[in-house]
Design a protein around this motif. Structure first.
Motif, short mmCIF file in Angstrom:
data_model
loop_
_atom_site.label_atom_id
_atom_site.label_comp_id
_atom_site.label_asym_id
_atom_site.label_seq_id
_atom_site.Cartn_x
_atom_site.Cartn_y
_atom_site.Cartn_z
N ARG A 101 13.77 -60.17 -17.03
CA ARG A 101 12.88 -60.49 -17.90
C ARG A 101 11.72 -61.20 -17.46
NH1 ARG A 101 13.49 -60.58 -23.88
NH2 ARG A 101 10.97 -61.07 -23.64
N ASN A 102 12.27 -61.88 -16.65
CA ASN A 102 11.45 -62.96 -15.62
C ASN A 102 10.05 -61.87 -14.84
OD1 ASN A 102 12.09 -65.19 -16.93
ND2 ASN A 102 13.17 -65.64 -15.19
N ALA A 103 10.27 -60.92 -13.42
CA ALA A 103 9.90 -60.36 -13.41
C ALA A 103 9.08 -59.20 -14.29
CB ALA A 103 11.03 -59.31 -12.28
N LEU A 104 9.21 -58.43 -15.06
CA LEU A 104 8.49 -58.04 -16.03
C LEU A 104 7.45 -58.78 -16.42
CD1 LEU A 104 11.34 -55.77 -18.10
CD2 LEU A 104 9.61 -55.00 -15.66
N GLU A 105 7.88 -59.64 -16.80
CA GLU A 105 6.61 -60.80 -17.55
C GLU A 105 5.34 -60.65 -16.41
OE1 GLU A 105 6.97 -64.35 -19.28
OE2 GLU A 105 8.73 -63.83 -20.64
N GLN A 106 6.48 -61.24 -15.22
CA GLN A 106 4.83 -61.64 -14.01
C GLN A 106 4.56 -60.17 -13.79
OE1 GLN A 106 7.14 -62.28 -10.35
NE2 GLN A 106 5.58 -63.12 -9.54
N GLN A 107 4.88 -59.20 -14.10
CA GLN A 107 4.08 -57.57 -13.48
C GLN A 107 3.54 -57.65 -14.67
OE1 GLN A 107 6.63 -54.34 -11.86
NE2 GLN A 107 8.61 -56.17 -12.52
N LEU A 108 3.29 -57.82 -15.72
CA LEU A 108 2.04 -57.49 -16.86
C LEU A 108 0.72 -58.91 -16.53
CD1 LEU A 108 4.42 -57.26 -20.13
CD2 LEU A 108 3.16 -55.36 -18.94
N ARG A 109 1.14 -59.30 -16.67
CA ARG A 109 0.65 -61.10 -16.08
C ARG A 109 -0.65 -60.35 -15.01
NH1 ARG A 109 4.78 -64.57 -17.15
NH2 ARG A 109 4.38 -65.18 -14.45
N LEU A 110 0.04 -59.74 -13.88
CA LEU A 110 -0.24 -59.51 -12.50
C LEU A 110 -1.18 -58.00 -12.25
CD1 LEU A 110 2.03 -59.98 -9.26
CD2 LEU A 110 0.47 -61.59 -9.97
N TRP A 111 -1.01 -57.35 -13.29
CA TRP A 111 -1.67 -55.95 -13.40
C TRP A 111 -2.55 -55.74 -14.35
CZ3 TRP A 111 -1.23 -52.33 -9.64
CH2 TRP A 111 0.12 -53.04 -7.84
N THR A 112 -3.40 -54.96 -14.20
CA THR A 112 -4.56 -54.84 -15.51
C THR A 112 -4.32 -53.33 -15.75
OG1 THR A 112 -6.55 -53.92 -13.75
CG2 THR A 112 -6.65 -56.56 -15.09
N ASP A 113 -5.11 -52.74 -17.37
CA ASP A 113 -4.63 -51.11 -17.00
C ASP A 113 -5.11 -50.23 -16.09
OD1 ASP A 113 -4.60 -49.24 -18.89
OD2 ASP A 113 -5.94 -49.17 -18.79
N PRO A 114 -6.73 -50.49 -15.34
CA PRO A 114 -7.37 -49.99 -14.91
C PRO A 114 -6.34 -50.28 -13.22
CG PRO A 114 -8.95 -51.00 -15.33
CD PRO A 114 -7.51 -51.77 -16.06
N ALA A 115 -5.76 -51.07 -12.91
CA ALA A 115 -4.67 -50.91 -11.65
C ALA A 115 -3.38 -50.32 -11.98
CB ALA A 115 -4.57 -52.54 -11.13
N LEU A 116 -3.00 -50.34 -13.05
CA LEU A 116 -2.02 -49.26 -13.20
C LEU A 116 -2.42 -48.04 -13.66
CD1 LEU A 116 -0.26 -51.97 -16.13
CD2 LEU A 116 0.60 -51.19 -14.09
N ALA A 117 -3.36 -47.44 -13.64
CA ALA A 117 -3.62 -46.38 -13.88
C ALA A 117 -3.90 -46.01 -12.48
CB ALA A 117 -5.07 -46.25 -14.61
N ASN A 118 -4.51 -46.45 -11.91
CA ASN A 118 -4.74 -46.40 -9.98
C ASN A 118 -3.20 -46.32 -9.12
OD1 ASN A 118 -5.88 -45.82 -7.38
ND2 ASN A 118 -5.07 -47.52 -7.01
N ALA A 119 -2.29 -46.96 -10.20
CA ALA A 119 -0.87 -47.16 -9.28
C ALA A 119 0.20 -45.79 -9.24
CB ALA A 119 0.08 -48.47 -9.84
N CYS A 120 -0.22 -45.47 -10.66
CA CYS A 120 0.59 -44.19 -11.09
C CYS A 120 -0.39 -42.84 -10.84
CB CYS A 120 -0.17 -44.09 -13.43
SG CYS A 120 1.03 -45.38 -13.93
N GLU A 121 -1.31 -43.08 -10.48
CA GLU A 121 -2.07 -41.59 -10.02
C GLU A 121 -1.83 -41.83 -8.61
OE1 GLU A 121 -6.92 -40.48 -8.81
OE2 GLU A 121 -7.02 -41.77 -10.35
N ARG A 122 -1.65 -42.61 -8.16
CA ARG A 122 -1.05 -42.43 -6.67
C ARG A 122 -0.06 -42.17 -6.61
NH1 ARG A 122 -3.28 -47.45 -2.64
NH2 ARG A 122 -2.18 -46.70 -1.38
N LEU A 123 1.33 -42.67 -7.38
CA LEU A 123 2.61 -41.99 -7.42
C LEU A 123 2.90 -40.73 -7.62
CD1 LEU A 123 4.13 -45.02 -9.17
CD2 LEU A 123 5.11 -43.96 -6.92
#
Length: 340
Positions: A286-308
């Motif tokens: 839970r703590n790790a996922l909450e932190q990730q939701l704070r760190l990552w914006t939607d455009p950044a997550l879209a870019n991460a998915c594209e790289r993967l």
């Protein structure tokens, strides 16, 4: 006529109000159906089971010749004064035979195990309506009943469980009674000497270690912890987890984060989003996922998915480079998180 509710079954099993007749354990949880039938056999056999003969049939054996059930029910026991007949996988093919027995069991006990039956099912309807009949619904355990079973098992065996052991087990085992019992037996045997169980013991003995290390990789990358990421990847590769599987599950993770991030952007708190997520994340993340939701914006997550996705495609064309591609991609995502 007695049709028990699911929550009444446990109390009934401690003190059955019939000593003869037809007992139907049914429901979608086959492990709980089997356990209910076994408990009934013990309870109705009397002290130490002395003077009781138990005859077991598979339902398929009786489908071709249901009259065998009536013959067994009317045959005096060779070894005592009580006769229990247990039928696994019972079907409505037994209804006609059971109709002859239900009002006058003559001391016979017939315990039926069946799947998930509707109220209109002929077998269930017959037992529900019988004077000497009891239907025992067996539905999947809830979080509360699983937790109670865990605590009761440890208490009976004199085992002290550390802080989050019960919560970890409840999250790990799911809600199938047979699987839960089997895993608890393993833990009781493990702690037979020490009489103590820790969360680490539970994770080592019961958890899917490959799944755990994959989660650790995703969370380390998503929170920007390079050392944890490197350690987790080394453990996964050391345990022969396919790098292409690691790429695929990492893509699933970041797609999941993007879906949850959309809910946060719509005005919900990260905690509320995780509380209602399906499938529900393990509490330890839970703590790790909450932190990730704070760190990552939607455009950044879209870019991460594209790289993967790009790395996944390259790994399929060049399987020998899959591990290198995975390490390079995850490190890049980790560094991006660390800079936020």
């Amino acid at each position: 006529m007695t049709a028990l509710k699911a929550h009444e079954v446990a109390r009934f099993l401690t003190r059955p109000d019939l000593s003869e007749g037809i007992f139907l354990a049914y429901g979608p949880d086959t492990g709980l159906v089997r356990e209910t039938a076994q408990t009934l056999v013990r309870q109705l056999s009397g002290e130490k089971g002395q003077g009781t003969e138990v005859v077991t049939f598979e339902g398929a054996e009786l489908d071709a010749d249901p009259s065998r059930l009536a013959v067994e029910a009317r045959t005096p026991s060779l070894f005592g004064d009580k006769r229990i007949i247990r039928v696994r996988g019972a079907t409505k093919s037994l209804v006609m035979t059971l109709t002859e027995i239900r009002d006058d069991p003559q001391g016979a006990v017939i315990i039926l195990e069946a799947g998930n039956l509707t109220p209109k099912d002929a077998l269930r309807a017959l037992v529900d309506a019988a004077r000497f009949g009891r239907s025992l619904p067996c539905y999947a355990d809830s979080d509360e009943t699983i937790a109670a079973l865990i605590r009761d098992t440890f208490s009976k065996n004199g085992i002290r469980a550390d802080g989050d052991v019960v919560t970890t087990l409840r999250e790990t085992l799911g809600n199938d009674r047979e699987i839960t019992r089997r895993e608890l037996e393993k833990l009781v045997l493990y702690a037979a000497q020490s009489k103590v169980l820790t969360v680490e013991d539970v994770v080592t003995l019961c958890a899917d270690n490959a799944a755990l290390v994959i989660d650790q990789i995703a969370d380390a990358a998503g929170t920007g912890h390079a050392h944890k990421l490197d350690d987790a990847i080394n453990r996964a590769i050391g345990n022969a987890v396919d790098p292409q599987r690691l790429l695929a599950t990492s893509l699933i993770h970041f797609n999941m984060l993007r879906r949850l991030r959309a809910e946060v952007d719509a005005g919900r708190s990260a905690r509320d989003v995780l509380d209602n997520a399906r499938p529900r994340p393990h509490f330890s993340r839970r703590n790790a996922l909450e932190q990730q939701l704070r760190l990552w914006t939607d455009p950044a997550l879209a870019n991460a998915c594209e790289r993967l996705q790009t790395a996944t495609g390259e790994s399929r064309r060049k399987p020998a480079l899959a591990e290198t591609l995975f390490r390079r991609t995850m490190l890049a995502l980790c560094m991006a998180a660390a800079e936020r």
